[in-house]
Design a protein around this motif. Structure first.
Motif, mmCIF file in Angstrom:
data_model
loop_
_atom_site.group_PDB
_atom_site.id
_atom_site.type_symbol
_atom_site.label_atom_id
_atom_site.label_comp_id
_atom_site.label_asym_id
_atom_site.label_seq_id
_atom_site.Cartn_x
_atom_site.Cartn_y
_atom_site.Cartn_z
ATOM 1 N N LYS A 22 0.823 -1.214 0.000
ATOM 2 C CA LYS A 22 0.000 0.000 0.000
ATOM 3 C C LYS A 22 0.857 1.266 0.000
ATOM 4 C CE LYS A 22 -0.930 0.344 4.945
ATOM 5 N NZ LYS A 22 -1.982 0.443 5.951
ATOM 6 N N ASN A 85 -0.023 2.178 -9.150
ATOM 7 C CA ASN A 85 -0.628 1.375 -8.094
ATOM 8 C C ASN A 85 -1.969 0.793 -8.551
ATOM 9 O OD1 ASN A 85 1.570 2.237 -6.629
ATOM 10 N ND2 ASN A 85 0.408 3.538 -5.243
ATOM 11 N N SER A 86 -2.783 1.610 -9.199
ATOM 12 C CA SER A 86 -4.083 1.148 -9.699
ATOM 13 C C SER A 86 -3.910 0.106 -10.793
ATOM 14 C CB SER A 86 -4.893 2.325 -10.259
ATOM 15 O OG SER A 86 -5.238 3.204 -9.236
ATOM 16 N N SER A 89 -2.756 -3.222 -9.217
ATOM 17 C CA SER A 89 -3.846 -3.791 -8.413
ATOM 18 C C SER A 89 -4.935 -4.378 -9.294
ATOM 19 C CB SER A 89 -4.434 -2.731 -7.486
ATOM 20 O OG SER A 89 -3.479 -2.331 -6.535
ATOM 21 N N GLN A 90 -5.314 -3.671 -10.343
ATOM 22 C CA GLN A 90 -6.382 -4.143 -11.224
ATOM 23 C C GLN A 90 -5.918 -5.271 -12.140
ATOM 24 O OE1 GLN A 90 -7.867 -0.652 -13.215
ATOM 25 N NE2 GLN A 90 -8.635 0.232 -11.319
ATOM 26 N N ASP A 93 -5.289 -8.207 -9.738
ATOM 27 C CA ASP A 93 -6.261 -8.402 -8.666
ATOM 28 C C ASP A 93 -5.548 -8.505 -7.315
ATOM 29 O OD1 ASP A 93 -8.856 -8.571 -7.652
ATOM 30 O OD2 ASP A 93 -8.860 -10.756 -7.727
ATOM 31 N N TRP A 94 -4.605 -7.593 -7.106
ATOM 32 C CA TRP A 94 -3.828 -7.562 -5.870
ATOM 33 C C TRP A 94 -4.486 -6.631 -4.857
ATOM 34 C CZ3 TRP A 94 1.790 -6.909 -8.148
ATOM 35 C CH2 TRP A 94 2.203 -8.141 -8.686
ATOM 36 N N ASN A 95 -4.514 -7.036 -3.619
ATOM 37 C CA ASN A 95 -5.105 -6.260 -2.530
ATOM 38 C C ASN A 95 -3.993 -5.835 -1.579
ATOM 39 O OD1 ASN A 95 -6.359 -5.284 -0.255
ATOM 40 N ND2 ASN A 95 -7.835 -6.944 -0.096
ATOM 41 N N THR A 96 -3.532 -4.608 -1.715
ATOM 42 C CA THR A 96 -2.416 -4.136 -0.891
ATOM 43 C C THR A 96 -2.826 -3.782 0.531
ATOM 44 O OG1 THR A 96 -2.680 -1.874 -1.732
ATOM 45 C CG2 THR A 96 -1.095 -3.308 -2.878
ATOM 46 N N TYR A 101 3.367 -7.867 -2.031
ATOM 47 C CA TYR A 101 3.708 -8.716 -3.175
ATOM 48 C C TYR A 101 5.166 -8.478 -3.559
ATOM 49 C CZ TYR A 101 -1.336 -8.804 -3.313
ATOM 50 O OH TYR A 101 -2.653 -8.955 -2.960
#
Length: 127
Positions: A22, A85-86, A89-90, A93-96, A101
């Motif tokens: 994040k 970052n977006s 993540s998209q 499909d990563w959830n920081t 990661y």
């Protein structure tokens, strides 16, 4: 005490990697050194293959992004670009908020680039 049988451990050697959390994307010291501590790189994205690469470039390159600053005391490069970052993540499909990661890359010295296959990721749960 005699230290003749000891060897110095180089803590800067390790994989060419980045860590994504994040707080953004952080490159390993080895990755920075492998590229020769460039002042500028360009970020290349292959969405179909889920890959990114960073390639050293001159400041004059229209896609140049600041990378390493000689004035820093520590060998650190951290990017916290909201668009990047977006994208990561998209795309993956990563959830920081829950995970960190780590992706190890491979050096392509002939192209002055590091290639990262985003599918080859180590995931660590945040505490």
């Amino acid at each position: 005490m005699n230290f003749d049988n000891f060897k110095a451990l180089d803590l800067t050697k390790g994989p060419n990697a980045f860590t994504f959390s994040k707080n953004g994307l952080s490159f390993s010291q080895t990755a920075i050194n492998s590229l020769g501590r460039p002042k500028f790189v360009k970020l290349l994205v292959n969405s179909d293959e889920q890959q990114i690469a960073i390639q050293t470039v001159d400041e004059s390159d229209k896609d140049a992004i600041p990378f390493y600053k000689d004035s820093r005391k520590n060998l650190v490069v951290r990017w916290n670009y909201s668009g990047l970052n977006s994208l990561l993540s998209q795309l993956m499909d990563w959830n920081t908020e829950e995970n960190t990661y780590k992706v190890v890359g491979e050096l392509h010295a002939e192209d002055n680039a590091l290639l990262f296959r985003l599918k080859d990721v180590d995931v660590t749960k945040r505490r």
